[in-house]
Design a protein around this motif. Structure first.
Motif, PDB file in Angstrom:
ATOM      1  N   UNK A 178       0.835  -1.217   0.000  1.00 15.11           N
ATOM      2  CA  UNK A 178       0.000   0.000   0.000  1.00 15.11           C
ATOM      3  C   UNK A 178       0.860   1.254   0.000  1.00 15.11           C
ATOM      4  N   UNK A 179       1.687   1.382  -1.015  1.00 14.35           N
ATOM      5  CA  UNK A 179       2.515   2.571  -1.230  1.00 14.35           C
ATOM      6  C   UNK A 179       2.479   2.902  -2.711  1.00 14.35           C
ATOM      7  N   UNK A 180       2.577   4.172  -3.042  1.00 14.11           N
ATOM      8  CA  UNK A 180       2.631   4.566  -4.443  1.00 14.11           C
ATOM      9  C   UNK A 180       3.985   4.178  -5.033  1.00 14.11           C
ATOM     10  N   UNK A 181       4.038   4.129  -6.361  1.00 15.36           N
ATOM     11  CA  UNK A 181       5.300   3.806  -7.028  1.00 15.36           C
ATOM     12  C   UNK A 181       6.371   4.842  -6.708  1.00 15.36           C
ATOM     13  N   UNK A 182       5.976   6.098  -6.550  1.00 17.61           N
ATOM     14  CA  UNK A 182       6.929   7.155  -6.204  1.00 17.61           C
ATOM     15  C   UNK A 182       7.573   6.876  -4.844  1.00 17.61           C
ATOM     16  N   UNK A 183       6.778   6.421  -3.868  1.00 26.27           N
ATOM     17  CA  UNK A 183       7.338   6.100  -2.558  1.00 26.27           C
ATOM     18  C   UNK A 183       8.316   4.935  -2.636  1.00 26.27           C
ATOM     19  N   UNK A 185      10.012   4.083  -5.300  1.00 28.53           N
ATOM     20  CA  UNK A 185      11.193   4.569  -6.029  1.00 28.53           C
ATOM     21  C   UNK A 185      12.170   5.234  -5.074  1.00 28.53           C
ATOM     22  N   UNK A 186      11.675   5.959  -4.113  1.00 27.92           N
ATOM     23  CA  UNK A 186      12.548   6.639  -3.150  1.00 27.92           C
ATOM     24  C   UNK A 186      13.295   5.656  -2.257  1.00 27.92           C
ATOM     25  N   UNK A 191      21.887   2.297  -8.025  1.00 21.24           N
ATOM     26  CA  UNK A 191      22.002   2.796  -9.387  1.00 21.24           C
ATOM     27  C   UNK A 191      21.430   1.855 -10.438  1.00 21.24           C
ATOM     28  N   UNK A 192      21.110   0.629 -10.055  1.00 22.49           N
ATOM     29  CA  UNK A 192      20.601  -0.326 -11.035  1.00 22.49           C
ATOM     30  C   UNK A 192      19.084  -0.273 -11.179  1.00 22.49           C
ATOM     31  N   UNK A 193      18.426   0.607 -10.460  1.00 24.75           N
ATOM     32  CA  UNK A 193      16.995   0.775 -10.612  1.00 24.75           C
ATOM     33  C   UNK A 193      16.716   2.036 -11.411  1.00 24.75           C
ATOM     34  N   UNK A 194      15.717   1.946 -12.277  1.00 19.79           N
ATOM     35  CA  UNK A 194      15.439   3.074 -13.166  1.00 19.79           C
ATOM     36  C   UNK A 194      13.938   3.139 -13.463  1.00 19.79           C
TER      37      UNK A 194
END
Length: 239
Positions: A178-183, A185-186, A191-194
């Motif tokens: 239950x978290x947004x994709x933006x959360x 992403x943070x 460095x291997x996540x994009x």
């Protein structure tokens, strides 16, 4: 560090020269180009190569698929062809190419698929097991009322679904949190996540191929948004 050696089999001289220049400009050593399968196989007997770029329909009695079937076990190859009909695709699938690039191609498309194919070959070339090498952040996800740790090395991609995010792991397990994709992403600081799309974050170590405006991870096609394309290619060091 020694240059990676790439053998090119292409019977259209203009395209063959284009491939040769594209690869040499990216600091690869090119063997060939050759316009027929027999010459290509003879060159392979005399040279140890890291990758083969193959047109499917070439001069002579052997097709690119025939050449692929005669490659040394473990040698990756990429088909570069004008043909993408069902029959040709089914024949190509049987020999297991690392990628399938349809002409006319873009320089960046060739280079990124070459890099991915070479990267996947590294563990086999050194005799090591496949392992991601990076210090990933560990995140905790809620599952059945408990918080469970997930290492970044296990995450293939994350998909945003409104106020939830679906996280897909290498072992096939998935979590919906239950978290947004933006959360999310943070939390993924490595460095291997994009971010490649408004709805997707990917781990570039799991990318199997990139074709046009999409990429593939473990059989899943993921779109690449226009605004994210340049960042993805910079991260993957596409020349």
């Amino acid at each position: 560090m020694a240059k990676s050696k790439i053998l090119v089999v292409e019977d259209e001289s203009i395209i063959a020269d284009d491939l040769r220049m594209t690869l040499t400009s990216a600091d690869y050593e090119v063997i060939g180009p050759f316009d027929n399968g027999n010459c290509a196989l003879e060159a392979l007997r005399e040279n140890s190569v890291d990758l083969v770029l193959l047109d499917i329909n070439i001069k002579g009695s052997l097709s690119g698929i025939d050449v692929a079937q005669n490659l040394e076990e473990g040698t990756p190859f990429i088909f570069v062809t004008s043909y993408y009909d069902d029959h040709t695709l089914k024949m190509a699938e049987k020999v297991g190419p690392s990628a399938y690039i349809v002409k006319p191609f873009r320089k960046e498309e060739v280079l990124i698929n070459v890099r991915l194919a070479l990267k996947k070959r590294e563990p086999f070339a050194t005799g090591e097991s496949k392992e991601l090498s990076s210090n990933y952040e560990r995140i905790f996800v809620r599952d059945s009322g408990a918080l469970k740790p997930v290492e970044g090395t296990q995450i293939m991609y994350a998909k945003g679904e409104d106020n939830y995010t679906r996280i897909m792991l290498e072992n096939g397990k998935e979590y919906v949190i239950s978290h947004t994709l933006k959360n999310v992403e943070e939390k993924l600081l490595d460095n291997y996540f994009c971010r490649v799309h408004k709805s997707y974050i990917i781990n570039i170590n799991y990318v199997d191929m990139i074709i046009g405006n999409s990429l593939e991870i473990s059989g899943k096609s993921i779109p690449i948004g226009k605004t994210y394309r340049a960042d993805l290619f910079r991260l993957m060091q596409v020349l």
